[in-house]
Motif scaffolding. Structure first.
Motif, PDB file in Angstrom:
ATOM      1  N   LYS A  62     -34.772   8.864  -4.765  1.00 63.87           N
ATOM      2  CA  LYS A  62     -34.117   9.833  -5.680  1.00 63.87           C
ATOM      3  C   LYS A  62     -32.823  10.120  -5.175  1.00 63.87           C
ATOM      4  CE  LYS A  62     -36.941  12.772  -7.666  1.00 63.87           C
ATOM      5  NZ  LYS A  62     -37.536  13.880  -7.906  1.00 63.87           N
ATOM      6  N   ARG A  63     -32.766  10.494  -3.935  1.00 64.19           N
ATOM      7  CA  ARG A  63     -31.594  10.841  -3.463  1.00 64.19           C
ATOM      8  C   ARG A  63     -30.541  10.053  -3.359  1.00 64.19           C
ATOM      9  NH1 ARG A  63     -32.928  14.539  -4.722  1.00 64.19           N
ATOM     10  NH2 ARG A  63     -34.245  15.645  -3.488  1.00 64.19           N
ATOM     11  N   LEU A  64     -30.866   8.630  -3.008  1.00 62.97           N
ATOM     12  CA  LEU A  64     -29.928   7.432  -2.975  1.00 62.97           C
ATOM     13  C   LEU A  64     -29.395   7.390  -4.519  1.00 62.97           C
ATOM     14  CD1 LEU A  64     -31.827   5.151  -0.599  1.00 62.97           C
ATOM     15  CD2 LEU A  64     -29.697   6.340  -0.159  1.00 62.97           C
ATOM     16  N   LYS A  65     -30.202   7.359  -5.304  1.00 65.22           N
ATOM     17  CA  LYS A  65     -29.809   7.298  -6.627  1.00 65.22           C
ATOM     18  C   LYS A  65     -28.697   8.153  -7.156  1.00 65.22           C
ATOM     19  CE  LYS A  65     -31.236   6.638 -11.607  1.00 65.22           C
ATOM     20  NZ  LYS A  65     -29.849   6.650 -11.983  1.00 65.22           N
ATOM     21  N   GLU A  66     -29.107   9.555  -6.925  1.00 66.42           N
ATOM     22  CA  GLU A  66     -28.189  10.535  -7.061  1.00 66.42           C
ATOM     23  C   GLU A  66     -26.853  10.555  -6.422  1.00 66.42           C
ATOM     24  OE1 GLU A  66     -31.688  13.892  -7.688  1.00 66.42           O
ATOM     25  OE2 GLU A  66     -30.629  13.999  -5.830  1.00 66.42           O
TER      26      GLU A  66
END
Length: 108
Positions: A62-66
């Motif tokens: 999720k963090r990498l996508k954001e």
């Protein structure tokens, strides 16, 4: 949860001031740690997972996508890396890291 977009309501700001959108994004778990680590160079998902110790694969994804959607990270043949904008952001927050070490001495 989508990335905070300047001009739309974000945590702490109904008007979505750009600085508040940035603080919302950077305040998410492990966002700053990922940026901090990637200043040393590109890392694979597994390398980031090791660096972040307690992060779940779901949260890391999720963090990498954001951070990618926010134009701060990009996928490279060597893994995830900071974009030029991500490098510029790191240069701005690096002095805060140095200041925080001095500040922390007051608590010892």
């Amino acid at each position: 949860m989508a990335i905070p977009i300047p001009g739309t309501p974000v945590r702490g700001s109904k008007s979505g001031q750009p600085i508040m959108a940035l603080f919302d994004l950077l305040g998410r778990s492990w966002a700053m740690g990922i940026i901090w680590h990637l200043d040393q160079g590109a890392s694979t998902f597994r390398q980031l997972q090791t660096y972040c110790e307690t992060i779940s694969p779901t949260t890391l994804n999720k963090r990498l996508k954001e951070l990618t959607d926010a134009y701060l990270l990009e996928r490279t043949p060597n893994g995830y890396a900071l974009t030029e904008q991500g490098k510029e952001l790191f240069q701005l927050i690096d002095p805060l890291g140095k200041w925080a070490k001095t500040w922390a001495q007051h608590f010892k």
